[in-house]
Enzyme design. Structure first.
Site, PDB file in Angstrom:
ATOM      1  N   GLU A 102       0.846  -1.203   0.000  1.00  0.00           N
ATOM      2  CA  GLU A 102       0.000   0.000   0.000  1.00  0.00           C
ATOM      3  C   GLU A 102       0.878   1.249   0.000  1.00  0.00           C
ATOM      4  OE1 GLU A 102      -1.645   1.418   3.766  1.00  0.00           O
ATOM      5  OE2 GLU A 102      -1.480  -0.640   4.503  1.00  0.00           O
ATOM      6  N   CYS A 133      -3.338  -3.286   4.357  1.00  0.00           N
ATOM      7  CA  CYS A 133      -2.422  -4.353   4.798  1.00  0.00           C
ATOM      8  C   CYS A 133      -2.785  -5.732   4.238  1.00  0.00           C
ATOM      9  CB  CYS A 133      -2.389  -4.414   6.323  1.00  0.00           C
ATOM     10  SG  CYS A 133      -2.082  -2.820   7.085  1.00  0.00           S
ATOM     11  N   THR A 170       2.731   3.355  16.115  1.00  0.00           N
ATOM     12  CA  THR A 170       2.320   2.082  15.517  1.00  0.00           C
ATOM     13  C   THR A 170       2.832   1.943  14.070  1.00  0.00           C
ATOM     14  OG1 THR A 170       0.153   2.981  14.845  1.00  0.00           O
ATOM     15  CG2 THR A 170       0.270   1.905  16.993  1.00  0.00           C
ATOM     16  N   SER A 214     -10.976   1.794  13.300  1.00  0.00           N
ATOM     17  CA  SER A 214     -10.143   0.740  12.687  1.00  0.00           C
ATOM     18  C   SER A 214     -10.052  -0.483  13.602  1.00  0.00           C
ATOM     19  CB  SER A 214      -8.751   1.281  12.328  1.00  0.00           C
ATOM     20  OG  SER A 214      -7.969   1.502  13.477  1.00  0.00           O
ATOM     21  N   HIS A 226      -2.492 -10.347  11.522  1.00  0.00           N
ATOM     22  CA  HIS A 226      -1.976  -9.038  11.142  1.00  0.00           C
ATOM     23  C   HIS A 226      -1.821  -8.255  12.450  1.00  0.00           C
ATOM     24  CE1 HIS A 226      -1.429  -5.079   9.666  1.00  0.00           C
ATOM     25  NE2 HIS A 226      -2.602  -4.660  10.124  1.00  0.00           N
ATOM     26  N   LYS A 247      -5.599  -9.304  22.440  1.00  0.00           N
ATOM     27  CA  LYS A 247      -7.055  -9.160  22.569  1.00  0.00           C
ATOM     28  C   LYS A 247      -7.778  -9.989  21.507  1.00  0.00           C
ATOM     29  CE  LYS A 247      -6.941  -4.528  24.542  1.00  0.00           C
ATOM     30  NZ  LYS A 247      -7.476  -3.162  24.514  1.00  0.00           N
ATOM     31  N   ASN A 274       4.503  -2.321  12.999  1.00  0.00           N
ATOM     32  CA  ASN A 274       3.564  -2.760  11.971  1.00  0.00           C
ATOM     33  C   ASN A 274       4.197  -2.537  10.601  1.00  0.00           C
ATOM     34  OD1 ASN A 274       1.406  -3.379  10.393  1.00  0.00           O
ATOM     35  ND2 ASN A 274       0.067  -1.746  11.138  1.00  0.00           N
ATOM     36  N   SER A 301      -7.401  -2.445   6.078  1.00  0.00           N
ATOM     37  CA  SER A 301      -8.467  -1.457   6.252  1.00  0.00           C
ATOM     38  C   SER A 301      -9.186  -1.200   4.933  1.00  0.00           C
ATOM     39  CB  SER A 301      -7.871  -0.154   6.782  1.00  0.00           C
ATOM     40  OG  SER A 301      -7.414  -0.331   8.095  1.00  0.00           O
TER      41      SER A 301
END
Ligand code: ACO
Length: 480
Positions: A96, A130, A172, A222, A265, A274, A345, A379
């Site tokens: 991207e 991503c 991030t 997001s 991811h 989480k 990331n 996204s």
């Protein structure tokens, strides 16, 4: 090199064990420490390190762009595995990081094929946040399983430079590229028919400004999109695997326990912890008769009736399932976070950096025969949950030992990077802002800081044409 003699494989129309034969992970040679960044940014200590679960963030100087990252990853993969460029019949790029609205990164990579004269190489770039790397990988697998396959390898490279404007999203970021060789008789085999996909129109993260490297991001949305996509993909995957098992007359209820490892991811490591908890919540919900007296669901009876779509930010549900899934997380997912925790990331390559981290930190015996769940999210949004099965064959002919050996230097390479102060990182981000899309431009950052064998930008000419060369002192990757 690998067990893929075209004549023998193509004798059957349905090639066996299509999957990943080899991998190469590339990340920049410099990083900023997240604890240092907390104090530089003036946020409360622990916000990035504990709250997001990030230790270090890799970043590129003005010497590297998406073309150079992919050139480096591809050439290193080819060298490490002693592969000839005419053995590749398809090359796919997932990214991207757009520096040209027409010319693909793939066409830049064709420079590597020039010496051997191989121009018969299908594939171009695939874009969706991503998820592009996964879409590219699926294209490669589909080609190998199609009537157009000519027995040669497919090569996939996922690469990105993840940078954010100053503010809450900046810690991030990250950067890197992962190249993967795809073919038959692979040690990491794609499970046929098992892809659960969820796609939807949403503006959670997007890049409408062509003159900026930075996305427009709605952080909270997001996260909600990521978690809802995880629920949906996992549910579709579950239905498909249950249907397969039913056909095989296997009367078994699918759950997380069926995976040896689950990789995600990774926008930041805390979200992944989480997410594993969330899959356990999904298991709890889909189980017609969960045991809430003993075992993993003990004491969770009160949460039996919660609606998934109302729990993305429900602290009680999150806490209960984080606690219940602690042990599962330790064994099945935490090892996958090595590259993400240390480098951040990487966008498209993120989930494949997680896969490489699992391979780098386990033995042949620990990996052999395991099913690996893979969640890819981009996204916008596009997401898939799929699975790979590691071959049971631990003899050298399976290629599993070679794949493990190729990832064994991952931690050493991460540890060998150069730490730079946050002020230098911030200056570097400012420089990237100023020179992004400049023509003519000669990059300023020193070449000596790059890892040996890294491709880098030497010039952008007055017509925006980019010229690259490879860092000297190239360490011969063919040596052990
Ligand atoms: N010590 C320990 N933990 C802390 C501290 C501290 N001093 N301060 C804050 N925290 C915790 C918070 O409680 C929070 O935890 P929680 O997630 O369990 O609630 C966490 O650290 C993050 O703090 P927030 O205040 O929620 O962070 P903020 O809103 O400033 O930014 C965000 C976080 C939204 C993820 C931001 O970094 C962002 O926008 N990133 C880019 C978007 C992104 O990555 N989205 C994910 C999917 S899409 C993709 O891959 C791009």
């Amino acid at each position: 090199m690998f067990e893929s003699d075209p004549a023998s494989i193509m004798a059957t129309t349905w090639p066996k064990d299509v999957g990943i034969l080899a991998m190469e992970v590339y990340f920049p040679s410099q990083y900023v420490d997240q604890a240092d960044l907390e104090s530089f940014d003036g946020v409360s200590p622990g916000k990035y390190t504990e709250g997001l679960g990030q230790a270090r963030m890799g970043f590129c100087s003005d010497r590297e762009d998406i073309n150079s990252l992919c050139l480096t990853a591809v050439q290193r993969l080819m060298e490490r595995n002693r592969l000839a460029y005419d053995s590749v019949g398809r090359l796919e790029v997932g990214t991207e990081t757009i520096i040209d609205k027409s010319k693909s990164v793939k066409t830049v990579l064709m420079q590597l094929f020039e010496a051997c004269g191989n121009t018969d190489v299908e594939g171009v770039d695939t874009i969706n946040a991503c998820y592009g790397g996964t879409a590219a990988l699926f294209n490669a697998v589909n080609w190998v399983e199609s009537t157009y396959w000519d027995g040669r390898y497919a090569l996939v490279v996922a690469g990105d430079i993840a940078v954010y404007a100053t503010g809450s999203a900046r810690p991030t970021g990250g950067a890197g590229a992962v190249a993967m060789l795809v073919g038959a008789n692979a040690p990491l085999v794609f499970d046929r028919g098992l892809r659960g996909t969820h796609m939807k129109h949403v503006y959670d993260f997007y890049k409408p400004d062509m003159l900026s490297e930075y996305p427009v991001v709605n952080g909270k949305l997001s996260i909600e999109c990521y978690l809802s996509a995880l629920d949906r993909c996992y549910s579709v995957y579950r239905d498909k695997i249950q249907a397969q098992w039913k056909k095989e007359s296997t009367d078994k209820h699918f759950s997380l326990e069926d995976f040896g490892f689950v990789v995600f991811h990774t926008p930041y490591c805390k979200l992944v912890q989480k997410s594993l908890a969330r899959l356990m919540l999904n298991d709890f919900h889909s189980n017609p008769n969960p045991n809430t007296e003993t075992g993993p669901f003990a004491g969770l009876e009160a949460l039996r009736d919660v609606k998934l779509e109302e729990t993305y930010f429900d602290r009680d549900v999150e806490k209960a399932f984080m606690k219940a899934s602690t042990e599962l997380f330790e064994h099945k997912t935490k090892p996958s976070l090595l590259v993400s925790n240390q480098n951040g990331n990487m966008y498209c390559p993120s989930v494949y950096g997680c896969l490489a981290s699992v391979i780098a930190q386990h033995t042949l015996q620990q990996l052999s025969g395991q099913k690996i769940g893979v969640f890819s999210y981009g996204s916008g949004l596009a997401a898939t949950f799929y699975s790979l099965t590691v071959t049971q064959d631990s003899t050298p002919s399976s290629g599993l030992d070679k794949l493990l050996a190729s990832q064994s230097d991952l931690k050493v390479r991460l540890d060998s990077r150069r730490k730079v102060p946050p002020a230098v990182f911030a200056e570097n981000m400012k420089l990237r802002e100023e020179v992004h899309h400049l023509a003519s431009y000669v990059p300023q950052s020193p070449v000596v800081d790059l890892f040996p064998g890294t491709w880098y930008l030497t010039q952008v000419d007055d017509q925006h044409r980019r010229i690259y060369t490879r860092h000297a002192n190239d360490k011969d990757l063919r040596s052990p």
